[in-house]
Design a protein around this motif. Structure first.
Motif, PDB file in Angstrom:
ATOM      1  N   ASP A   1       0.845  -1.137  -0.032  1.00 36.39           N
ATOM      2  CA  ASP A   1       0.083   0.140  -0.125  1.00 36.39           C
ATOM      3  C   ASP A   1       0.844   1.199  -0.053  1.00 36.39           C
ATOM      4  O   ASP A   1       0.856   2.066   1.030  1.00 36.39           O
ATOM      5  CB  ASP A   1      -0.884  -0.188   1.243  1.00 36.39           C
ATOM      6  CG  ASP A   1      -2.037   1.061   1.294  1.00 36.39           C
ATOM      7  OD1 ASP A   1      -2.231   1.452  -0.019  1.00 36.39           O
ATOM      8  OD2 ASP A   1      -2.363   1.425   2.305  1.00 36.39           O
TER       9      ASP A   1
ATOM     10  N   HIS B   1       2.895   4.694  -0.224  1.00 33.07           N
ATOM     11  CA  HIS B   1       2.476   5.876  -0.031  1.00 33.07           C
ATOM     12  C   HIS B   1       3.622   6.686  -0.435  1.00 33.07           C
ATOM     13  O   HIS B   1       4.808   6.630   0.321  1.00 33.07           O
ATOM     14  CB  HIS B   1       1.949   6.167   1.420  1.00 33.07           C
ATOM     15  CG  HIS B   1       0.893   5.669   1.720  1.00 33.07           C
ATOM     16  ND1 HIS B   1      -0.504   6.211   1.308  1.00 33.07           N
ATOM     17  CD2 HIS B   1       0.593   4.513   2.407  1.00 33.07           C
ATOM     18  CE1 HIS B   1      -1.546   5.136   1.836  1.00 33.07           C
ATOM     19  NE2 HIS B   1      -0.768   4.058   2.557  1.00 33.07           N
TER      20      HIS B   1
ATOM     21  N   SER C   1       4.287  10.083   0.143  1.00 32.06           N
ATOM     22  CA  SER C   1       4.599  10.982   1.387  1.00 32.06           C
ATOM     23  C   SER C   1       5.438  10.151   2.316  1.00 32.06           C
ATOM     24  O   SER C   1       6.256  10.828   3.014  1.00 32.06           O
ATOM     25  CB  SER C   1       3.215  11.374   2.050  1.00 32.06           C
ATOM     26  OG  SER C   1       2.458  10.375   2.299  1.00 32.06           O
TER      27      SER C   1
ATOM     28  N   SER D   1       4.093   0.457   3.303  1.00 33.21           N
ATOM     29  CA  SER D   1       4.250   1.787   2.828  1.00 33.21           C
ATOM     30  C   SER D   1       5.127   2.307   2.095  1.00 33.21           C
ATOM     31  O   SER D   1       5.192   3.403   1.444  1.00 33.21           O
ATOM     32  CB  SER D   1       4.133   2.656   4.067  1.00 33.21           C
ATOM     33  OG  SER D   1       5.055   2.684   4.602  1.00 33.21           O
TER      34      SER D   1
END
Length: 219
Positions: A14, A16, A18, A36
């Motif tokens: 998943d 990300h 950021s 992440s």
């Protein structure tokens, strides 16, 4: 015990942007990319130092996918942290990851994940098309296919016709909401009409947009 170890080795990505971007602690998990992607710098350094042939494959794939990328290295900061640097053949000094596009960073992260020296037996990826240019998706689909050919199993969820266009009929499934709250799994290979269209040279993404995936209508 074998079943437990297999389940513990499953990985759900998943990613990300950021979480992956910016300077990170130099010490941390470095063998596998986290869900992440917040340890991308540590994993990249580990591949560069301990698996140079694998890292070269990643770099070659990046050069083929993202115009202008010539080198990707890690650099220690004065405060003991770690940053990614992206070299461009036009400019003398490399750019740190804070100044590269989301798509460039995400493509690099997926290549790091898919070229793991110890691949996960079961890998799940959520909508990889986000932040990526559509022209990168066929190459990424091929990377997923190569990962599966090396012994891992890959499940990708997508709403991108461009990504679907890079898949084969035996690789595609969709979900249909049924009665009483249950969903039904449908396989494209079991639909004679889809199989015939694909045999004539059509592509999965176009067929989905035309409403041929049952109740999974993009409209």
């Amino acid at each position: 015990n074998a079943l437990r170890q297999t389940i513990e080795s499953w990985h759900v990505s998943d990613f990300h942007i950021s979480a992956a971007r910016g300077a990170k602690e130099a010490i941390g998990e470095y063998e596998h990319l986290s869900a992440s992607g917040d340890n991308l710098q540590q994993v990249a350094r580990n591949l560069f130092e301990n698996h140079p042939a694998t890292y070269q494959k990643i770099l070659d794939a990046m050069r083929d996918s993202v115009p202008g990328v010539s080198e990707i290295t890690t650099q220690d900061t004065v405060d003991g942290r770690l940053v990614l640097q992206f070299g461009n053949g036009i400019f003398k000094d490399p750019f740190i990851d804070r100044f590269v596009s989301d798509g460039t960073l995400k493509m690099f992260a997926y290549l790091v994940l898919l070229h793991d020296p110890k691949p996960h037996p079961f890998l799940c990826v959520e909508e990889p098309e986000n932040q990526l240019y559509p022209r990168l998706l066929p190459g990424l689909a091929e990377e997923f296919r190569d990962y599966a050919a090396r012994g891992g199993q890959v499940m990708v969820s997508t709403h991108s016709p461009d990504f679907l266009n890079a898949t084969e009929v035996e690789e595609v499934f969709w979900l249909e909401k049924g009665e009483n709250g249950f969903s039904r799994v449908c396989r494209a290979q079991n639909d004679e009409q889809i199989v015939d269209y694909m045999s004539d040279g059509d592509k999965m993404g176009y067929l989905w947009k035309q409403g041929l995936f049952g109740k999974a209508d993009p409209q």
